[in-house]
Design an enzyme around this catalytic site. Structure first.
Site, PDB file in Angstrom:
ATOM      1  CD  GLU A 111      -2.442  -1.152   2.245  1.00  0.00           C
ATOM      2  OE1 GLU A 111      -2.601   0.255   3.461  1.00  0.00           O
ATOM      3  OE2 GLU A 111      -2.845  -2.116   3.736  1.00  0.00           O
ATOM      4  CE  LYS A 113       5.255   5.461   6.649  1.00  0.00           C
ATOM      5  NZ  LYS A 113       5.442   6.430   7.101  1.00  0.00           N
ATOM      6  CG  ASP A 115       4.476  12.307   4.230  1.00  0.00           C
ATOM      7  OD1 ASP A 115       4.268  11.827   5.710  1.00  0.00           O
ATOM      8  OD2 ASP A 115       5.717  13.014   4.219  1.00  0.00           O
ATOM      9  CE1 TYR A 225      -3.300   1.649   8.308  1.00  0.00           C
ATOM     10  CE2 TYR A 225      -3.370   4.149   6.917  1.00  0.00           C
ATOM     11  CZ  TYR A 225      -2.696   3.840   7.965  1.00  0.00           C
ATOM     12  OH  TYR A 225      -2.502   4.703   8.746  1.00  0.00           O
ATOM     13  CE  LYS A 311       8.793   6.211   6.368  1.00  0.00           C
ATOM     14  NZ  LYS A 311      10.143   6.991   7.598  1.00  0.00           N
ATOM     15  CB  CYS A 405      26.410  37.817 -23.947  1.00  0.00           C
ATOM     16  SG  CYS A 405      26.043  36.740 -24.679  1.00  0.00           S
ATOM     17  CB  CYS A 408      27.726  36.897 -28.749  1.00  0.00           C
ATOM     18  SG  CYS A 408      27.067  38.097 -27.695  1.00  0.00           S
ATOM     19  CB  CYS A 423      23.052  38.539 -24.908  1.00  0.00           C
ATOM     20  SG  CYS A 423      23.389  38.847 -26.122  1.00  0.00           S
ATOM     21  CB  CYS A 428      24.059  36.249 -29.115  1.00  0.00           C
ATOM     22  SG  CYS A 428      24.625  34.686 -28.154  1.00  0.00           S
TER      23      CYS A 428
HETATM   24  S1  IVH Z   1      -0.483  -0.089   8.654  1.00  0.00           S
HETATM   25  C1  IVH Z   1       0.659  -1.702  12.616  1.00  0.00           C
HETATM   26  N1  IVH Z   1      -1.072   1.276   6.107  1.00  0.00           N
HETATM   27  O1  IVH Z   1       2.538   5.078   8.983  1.00  0.00           O
HETATM   28  C2  IVH Z   1       0.425  -1.007  11.315  1.00  0.00           C
HETATM   29  N2  IVH Z   1       0.167   2.896   8.342  1.00  0.00           N
HETATM   30  O2  IVH Z   1       5.732   4.095  10.134  1.00  0.00           O
HETATM   31  C3  IVH Z   1      -0.101   0.088  11.713  1.00  0.00           C
HETATM   32  N3  IVH Z   1       0.951   5.048   7.524  1.00  0.00           N
HETATM   33  O3  IVH Z   1       1.395   4.705  12.250  1.00  0.00           O
HETATM   34  C4  IVH Z   1       0.402   1.420  10.362  1.00  0.00           C
HETATM   35  N4  IVH Z   1       0.039   4.783   4.895  1.00  0.00           N
HETATM   36  O4  IVH Z   1       0.480   6.585  10.435  1.00  0.00           O
HETATM   37  C5  IVH Z   1      -0.314   1.586   7.342  1.00  0.00           C
HETATM   38  N5  IVH Z   1      -1.483   2.876   4.087  1.00  0.00           N
HETATM   39  C6  IVH Z   1      -0.883   2.430   5.124  1.00  0.00           C
HETATM   40  C7  IVH Z   1      -0.211   3.331   6.262  1.00  0.00           C
HETATM   41  C8  IVH Z   1       0.448   3.748   7.253  1.00  0.00           C
HETATM   42  C9  IVH Z   1       1.047   5.817   6.551  1.00  0.00           C
HETATM   43  C10 IVH Z   1       1.279   5.389   8.696  1.00  0.00           C
HETATM   44  C11 IVH Z   1       0.589   5.258  10.108  1.00  0.00           C
HETATM   45  C12 IVH Z   1       1.496   4.828  10.649  1.00  0.00           C
HETATM   46  C13 IVH Z   1       3.224   4.785   9.980  1.00  0.00           C
HETATM   47  C14 IVH Z   1       3.982   4.252  10.814  1.00  0.00           C
END
Ligand code: IVH
Length: 668
Positions: A111, A113, A115, A225, A311, A405, A408, A423, A428
């Site tokens: 999935e 992640k 932010d 999720y 990451k 320039c 030139c 220029c 040029c």
């Molecule tokens: S699962 C025990 N799925 O990332 C597992 N976390 O570094 C719970 N996060 O605290 C996390 N997208 O805030 C999960 N698709 C995703 C996520 C996700 C973002 C965040 C979440 C978690 C942190 C962990």
């Protein structure tokens, strides 16, 4: 006749349903006005019967009472964090560690992640009860009112299976779309306030607002999720569709994969594709799919053994600024360029990057010899963000723009109100080279195989000075160049021959007039219809065209008044180039305004040029004036905005049909 109680219940159900269609599925079935009417009716009935108001009523989504402070709340199940992985090797060891405990693992779910900020929503028998932040993982803060301002958070769940009755916690991420982030920062900037550093901070600030009416203005959204208790569903691949079924917003880009190779290709794909999304993701969460295995794997202190967070490589790097050189562009603009000690950034080695202009260098106090932070955001070209002042050596040398320039030696000028030095010598050599490169580029004549090296060699030999000279190139001249064999020479000559019949907008683009790209060229060609009319255009006539402002009109007027420009056009015609007349001033798209969003299969500039050619105007943001929005894949927030305003939305196929029809008309 239904009683008021019954009508209230029915209205709530209807409103709930339409909120879900609008905010979760992005597929509204009624207009905003119809929604408002239902809402009004419910508000009236509730005003008459305050005793019937419940917290989960759609009228109650914005709490109106600012809090003194947030109450604390214990999570029924701890909110764990994740272990990090920074490389393919780390991912492999995560799998190996887990497999040592439970044997071969059959499937993983990848999935994005998100932010943002972790959030836990508690539901009891399908009804929303409260929302809490992660806090320290065991005790969080109660942010119920604020979370209720997010329209995609359901107050009542749909189709709740028996296993999910009772108390459950649904977890996910609150985030701020990049587009809202930009708008909010622009507003803060206008008000002279400090803008947020990134969407994550802005989202965190909004969730932790004591006054929910402020949170409500911040356009937050969620992706959910996770379901607790875990044992209620057999696998993560079943959790995600189930969450969607219950009415939650679920990120659509997850994938179930069977082994490491699948994980790695998912990582690779999203490393660059993520920049197209309207929200920030800082990595990928890799989860063991089967819940039975998840339980068997358990967790260590704060993080589960069944998941890891990969990451993405950082988009920032520190390196040494070895020198500042100056590049001369096709209209003479002098651009300072940072010559860097090579450094790896987001998967590529960076040796040079733009420093924009003199003011920017001074503002950031960049000196030769400095350690600098370079940054790359999305498809944006890398740039120097700041100097690492703590590491500045006494030997660092301040820089200023040369007074002549570098190509030139002519005088350079800086016009009032502009940041760029230019220029002024149109002959040029550096400008000549850039102009030629622009002329053969994809946006213009599109002559494949005609790279910068080839242009340099032809320039050096004196065989090529302007766009017109392309048409007098001979096989011998090309074969005379190092590395050019018959096959390549013939290919280039064929490509040039194809340009002997040239669409007016393509020619105008190829001229490289300041501020005139392919879109504007399309507008001009559609308006004037012939080269003869275009080349004698007056400033007034230019200004009268929809989509042409003062700056562009001035630039075109200046260009047309130059003797060298008119001679260039004469030369092109003298070589027997025939200009095909583009669609007439009354192009079928005349008076229409278009906005593009998402990834299109055709290059964007081609779509823009096609619209311009038929008299349409392309704009970057959706407003009530927008006629059409073309939505490609992974469309951004512009799509939601279009839906909200009731703007007609076309997919690519629909656009292709309209375009084909327009071209028919243009010919007919
Ligand atoms: S699962 C025990 N799925 O990332 C597992 N976390 O570094 C719970 N996060 O605290 C996390 N997208 O805030 C999960 N698709 C995703 C996520 C996700 C973002 C965040 C979440 C978690 C942190 C962990």
């Amino acid at each position: 006749m239904a009683t008021d109680t019954e009508e209230i219940a029915s209205l709530r159900e209807q409103l709930q349903h339409h909120l879900y269609l609008y905010h979760v599925l992005d597929r509204p079935e009624i207009s905003d006005a119809e929604y408002d009417a239902l809402y009004q009716r419910l508000a009236e009935l509730e005003a008459a019967h305050p005793e019937l108001i419940t917290q989960d009523s759609p009228t109650q989504h914005v709490g109106h009472v600012p809090l003194e402070k947030f109450e604390k709340v214990s999570h029924q199940y701890p909110m764990l964090s994740l272990d990090n992985a920074f490389s393919a090797d780390d991912v492999q060891s995560f799998i190996a560690r887990a497999e040592r405990r439970v044997g071969h693992i059959e499937g993983f779910v990848c999935e994005l992640k998100i932010d943002g900020l972790a959030i836990s929503l508690t539901y009891e028998d399908g009804r929303f009860v409260r929302a809490a932040t992660r806090g320290n993982g065991f005790v969080g803060e109660l942010v119920t009112q604020n979370i209720l301002t997010i329209p995609s958070v359901p107050r009542v769940l749909r189709n709740v299976p028996d296993t999910l009755r009772g108390v459950i916690e649904i977890r996910g991420e609150v985030y701020m779309p990049k587009s809202s982030f930009q708008q909010i920062n622009e507003k803060l900037d206008e008000e002279g306030k400090q803008p947020y550093a990134n969407p994550r901070n802005a989202a965190a600030g909004a969730v932790r607002q004591l006054d929910p009416s402020i949170t409500a203005q911040r356009s937050l959204d969620v992706f959910m999720y996770h379901i607790e208790p875990v044992s209620t569903v057999g696998s993560q691949a079943a959790v995600l569709p189930l969450l969607a079924e219950l009415g939650f917003r679920v990120n659509p880009h997850w994938e179930r994969v069977e082994e490491a190779a699948g994980i790695l290709s998912y990582l690779e794909k999203w490393q660059s594709a993520r920049h197209e999304l309207d929200y920030d993701t800082d990595g990928v969460v890799i989860k063991v799919d089967e819940k039975r295995l998840q339980e068997e794997l358990g967790s260590v202190s704060h993080s589960p053994r069944w998941a890891t967070a990969y990451k993405f490589p950082p988009l920032e790097a520190v390196t040494t600024l070895e020198d500042i050189t100056v590049q001369v562009g096709r209209i003479g603009t002098l651009t300072p360029v940072a010559e860097l000690a090579p450094v790896l950034l987001a998967g590529s080695t960076i040796r040079r990057c733009t420093l924009h202009n003199e003011d920017d260098i001074q503002r950031k106090d960049i000196r030769i010899g400095d350690r600098v932070v370079i940054h790359k955001a999305g498809d944006v070209i890398p740039e120097v963000v700041r100097v690492v002042l703590e590491e500045r050596a006494g030997t660092a040398v301040p820089w200023s723009m040369p007074t002549a320039c570098p190509s030139c030696g002519s005088r350079v000028i800086r016009e009032a109100g502009e940041v760029a030095w230019r220029c002024i010598n149109t002959a040029c050599p550096a400008q000549q080279r850039e102009r030629l490169q622009h002329a053969v580029s994809r946006q213009a004549l599109n002559i494949e195989g005609f790279g910068p090296a080839m242009i340099d060699r032809l320039l050096a030999k004196g065989s090529l000075a302007s766009l017109a000279d392309l048409f007098s190139l001979t096989r011998e001249m090309l074969l005379d160049l190092p590395g050019v064999k018959e096959k390549l020479a013939d290919k280039l000559l064929r490509a040039i021959a194809d340009c002997r019949e040239l669409r007016l907008d393509v020619l105008i683009t190829a001229l490289g007039i300041r501020h005139v790209g392919s879109t504007t060229a399309g507008v001009l060609a559609a308006h004037f219809g012939s080269l003869d009319r275009f080349r004698h255009a007056s400033r007034e006539e230019l200004l009268a065209i929809d989509g042409i402002g003062e700056t562009v009109a001035d630039a075109i007027e200046t260009w047309l008044k130059e003797e060298a420009s008119q001679k260039l056009l004469d030369d092109v015609l003298a070589h027997g180039v025939r200009i095909t007349e583009a669609a007439t001033a009354a192009g079928p798209f005349l008076g229409t305004t278009w906005v593009l969003t998402g990834t299109l299969s055709m290059p964007r500039h081609e779509v823009e040029a096609a619209i311009g050619r038929h008299g349409g105007h392309v704009s970057s943001s959706v407003s009530r004036k927008t006629t059409y929005v073309i939505a490609g894949s992974a469309p951004g927030s512009k799509l939601a905005q279009a839906e909200k305003l009731g703007v007609t939305i076309l997919d690519e196929a629909a656009f292709a049909r309209m375009l084909a029809e327009a071209e028919q008309q243009g010919r007919g």
